[in-house]
Design a protein around this motif. Sequence first.
Motif, PDB file in Angstrom:
ATOM      1  N   GLN A   1       0.861  -1.193   0.000  1.00 14.28           N
ATOM      2  CA  GLN A   1       0.000   0.000   0.000  1.00 14.28           C
ATOM      3  C   GLN A   1       0.893   1.238   0.000  1.00 14.28           C
ATOM      4  OE1 GLN A   1      -3.382   0.170  -0.032  1.00 14.28           O
ATOM      5  NE2 GLN A   1      -3.623  -2.037  -0.126  1.00 14.28           N
ATOM      6  N   LEU A   2       1.062   1.818  -1.162  1.00 15.01           N
ATOM      7  CA  LEU A   2       1.976   2.950  -1.295  1.00 15.01           C
ATOM      8  C   LEU A   2       1.391   4.214  -0.663  1.00 15.01           C
ATOM      9  CD1 LEU A   2       4.507   4.311  -2.442  1.00 15.01           C
ATOM     10  CD2 LEU A   2       3.251   4.610  -4.593  1.00 15.01           C
ATOM     11  N   GLU A   3       2.189   4.835   0.194  1.00 14.55           N
ATOM     12  CA  GLU A   3       1.811   6.111   0.786  1.00 14.55           C
ATOM     13  C   GLU A   3       2.935   7.126   0.575  1.00 14.55           C
ATOM     14  OE1 GLU A   3      -1.130   4.838   4.429  1.00 14.55           O
ATOM     15  OE2 GLU A   3       0.981   5.113   4.910  1.00 14.55           O
ATOM     16  N   VAL A   4       2.565   8.288   0.086  1.00 16.25           N
ATOM     17  CA  VAL A   4       3.508   9.390  -0.042  1.00 16.25           C
ATOM     18  C   VAL A   4       3.039  10.460   0.943  1.00 16.25           C
ATOM     19  CG1 VAL A   4       4.477  11.152  -1.574  1.00 16.25           C
ATOM     20  CG2 VAL A   4       3.959   8.852  -2.460  1.00 16.25           C
ATOM     21  N   ILE A   5       3.865  10.726   1.952  1.00 16.91           N
ATOM     22  CA  ILE A   5       3.483  11.631   3.032  1.00 16.91           C
ATOM     23  C   ILE A   5       4.240  12.944   2.860  1.00 16.91           C
ATOM     24  CG2 ILE A   5       3.385  11.967   5.533  1.00 16.91           C
ATOM     25  CD1 ILE A   5       3.440   8.843   5.735  1.00 16.91           C
ATOM     26  N   VAL A   6       3.481  14.028   2.688  1.00 17.96           N
ATOM     27  CA  VAL A   6       4.095  15.332   2.456  1.00 17.96           C
ATOM     28  C   VAL A   6       4.037  16.133   3.741  1.00 17.96           C
ATOM     29  CG1 VAL A   6       4.099  17.392   1.009  1.00 17.96           C
ATOM     30  CG2 VAL A   6       3.264  15.206   0.065  1.00 17.96           C
ATOM     31  N   ARG A   7       5.215  16.389   4.302  1.00 23.28           N
ATOM     32  CA  ARG A   7       5.327  17.193   5.515  1.00 23.28           C
ATOM     33  C   ARG A   7       5.960  18.534   5.146  1.00 23.28           C
ATOM     34  NH1 ARG A   7       3.609  13.998   9.470  1.00 23.28           N
ATOM     35  NH2 ARG A   7       3.992  11.748   9.385  1.00 23.28           N
ATOM     36  N   SER A   8       5.968  19.441   6.110  1.00 18.80           N
ATOM     37  CA  SER A   8       6.456  20.785   5.793  1.00 18.80           C
ATOM     38  C   SER A   8       7.934  20.782   5.417  1.00 18.80           C
ATOM     39  CB  SER A   8       6.217  21.724   6.977  1.00 18.80           C
ATOM     40  OG  SER A   8       6.844  21.204   8.134  1.00 18.80           O
ATOM     41  N   ASP A   9       8.701  19.827   5.960  1.00 23.22           N
ATOM     42  CA  ASP A   9      10.154  19.852   5.751  1.00 23.22           C
ATOM     43  C   ASP A   9      10.705  18.630   5.025  1.00 23.22           C
ATOM     44  OD1 ASP A   9       9.529  18.089   7.778  1.00 23.22           O
ATOM     45  OD2 ASP A   9      11.228  18.648   9.044  1.00 23.22           O
ATOM     46  N   LYS A  10       9.818  17.741   4.564  1.00 24.59           N
ATOM     47  CA  LYS A  10      10.309  16.535   3.885  1.00 24.59           C
ATOM     48  C   LYS A  10       9.147  15.800   3.231  1.00 24.59           C
ATOM     49  CE  LYS A  10       9.896  13.929   8.158  1.00 24.59           C
ATOM     50  NZ  LYS A  10      10.504  14.099   9.458  1.00 24.59           N
ATOM     51  N   ILE A  11       9.518  14.862   2.363  1.00 17.41           N
ATOM     52  CA  ILE A  11       8.551  13.917   1.797  1.00 17.41           C
ATOM     53  C   ILE A  11       8.972  12.524   2.234  1.00 17.41           C
ATOM     54  CG2 ILE A  11       7.619  12.909  -0.329  1.00 17.41           C
ATOM     55  CD1 ILE A  11       8.064  15.598  -1.700  1.00 17.41           C
ATOM     56  N   GLU A  12       8.001  11.742   2.679  1.00 13.66           N
ATOM     57  CA  GLU A  12       8.258  10.367   3.092  1.00 13.66           C
ATOM     58  C   GLU A  12       7.527   9.432   2.139  1.00 13.66           C
ATOM     59  OE1 GLU A  12       8.307  11.473   7.887  1.00 13.66           O
ATOM     60  OE2 GLU A  12       6.601  10.394   7.040  1.00 13.66           O
ATOM     61  N   VAL A  13       8.184   8.332   1.777  1.00 10.35           N
ATOM     62  CA  VAL A  13       7.541   7.303   0.968  1.00 10.35           C
ATOM     63  C   VAL A  13       7.476   6.050   1.817  1.00 10.35           C
ATOM     64  CG1 VAL A  13       7.718   5.866  -1.105  1.00 10.35           C
ATOM     65  CG2 VAL A  13       8.354   8.280  -1.211  1.00 10.35           C
ATOM     66  N   GLY A  14       6.301   5.470   1.895  1.00  5.65           N
ATOM     67  CA  GLY A  14       6.161   4.305   2.754  1.00  5.65           C
ATOM     68  C   GLY A  14       5.140   3.307   2.238  1.00  5.65           C
ATOM     69  N   ASP A  15       5.113   2.185   2.922  1.00  9.36           N
ATOM     70  CA  ASP A  15       4.135   1.136   2.699  1.00  9.36           C
ATOM     71  C   ASP A  15       3.322   1.064   3.992  1.00  9.36           C
ATOM     72  OD1 ASP A  15       2.721  -1.250   2.612  1.00  9.36           O
ATOM     73  OD2 ASP A  15       4.416  -2.466   1.992  1.00  9.36           O
TER      74      ASP A  15
ATOM     75  N   ASN B   1      13.782  18.320   2.632  1.00  9.77           N
ATOM     76  CA  ASN B   1      13.855  19.465   1.726  1.00  9.77           C
ATOM     77  C   ASN B   1      15.300  19.922   1.600  1.00  9.77           C
ATOM     78  OD1 ASN B   1      11.134  19.158   2.070  1.00  9.77           O
ATOM     79  ND2 ASN B   1      10.720  21.316   2.526  1.00  9.77           N
ATOM     80  N   ASN B   2      15.624  20.468   0.430  1.00  6.15           N
ATOM     81  CA  ASN B   2      16.942  21.064   0.232  1.00  6.15           C
ATOM     82  C   ASN B   2      16.767  22.574   0.079  1.00  6.15           C
ATOM     83  OD1 ASN B   2      16.058  21.482  -2.459  1.00  6.15           O
ATOM     84  ND2 ASN B   2      16.830  19.479  -3.065  1.00  6.15           N
ATOM     85  N   ALA B   3      17.811  23.251  -0.323  1.00  2.00           N
ATOM     86  CA  ALA B   3      17.760  24.718  -0.405  1.00  2.00           C
ATOM     87  C   ALA B   3      16.658  25.195  -1.342  1.00  2.00           C
ATOM     88  CB  ALA B   3      19.117  25.247  -0.881  1.00  2.00           C
ATOM     89  N   ASP B   4      16.314  24.373  -2.334  1.00  3.54           N
ATOM     90  CA  ASP B   4      15.293  24.766  -3.310  1.00  3.54           C
ATOM     91  C   ASP B   4      13.897  24.318  -2.908  1.00  3.54           C
ATOM     92  OD1 ASP B   4      17.301  25.836  -4.966  1.00  3.54           O
ATOM     93  OD2 ASP B   4      17.703  23.857  -5.808  1.00  3.54           O
ATOM     94  N   GLY B   5      13.776  23.661  -1.767  1.00  2.00           N
ATOM     95  CA  GLY B   5      12.459  23.171  -1.352  1.00  2.00           C
ATOM     96  C   GLY B   5      12.404  21.652  -1.424  1.00  2.00           C
TER      97      GLY B   5
END
Length: 112
Positions: free
Chosen positions: A8-22, A33-37
């Motif tokens: 079950q693919l989940e892409v979690i968008v947080r203010s400071d990062k993106i997480e990919v999980g099952d 996030n890097n300097a460009d976002g």
Amino acid sequence: DPQEQVFQLEVIVRSDKIEVGDRNQGLLGVYPNNADGYDFEALSKKLSELKDRYPKKTDASILLESDIEYDTLVQVMDRVRVEEEIEDESVVRNDLFPDISIGDAPVLDGGA
């Protein structure tokens, strides 16, 4: 393939990062996030790897923290839906996980 049903693919968008999980196995990748976002390139790379592993899988959940901008959601959705590859100097678009559902990100322990 029962394995694809379980994944079950989940892409979690947080203010400071993106997480990919099952949903069943937990996190598969964290992309700060890097300097460009947001690091959309790293996200795309991971999604392509997962598509190779689960070729029949077409659905994914995108889970957002409450203050994520709409523009960010659109960009994440684009990356989850299709990958763009350069082949013979032309851009080829391949479906990744076009069947997207959107929800709320799980709240991190100890943080509001």
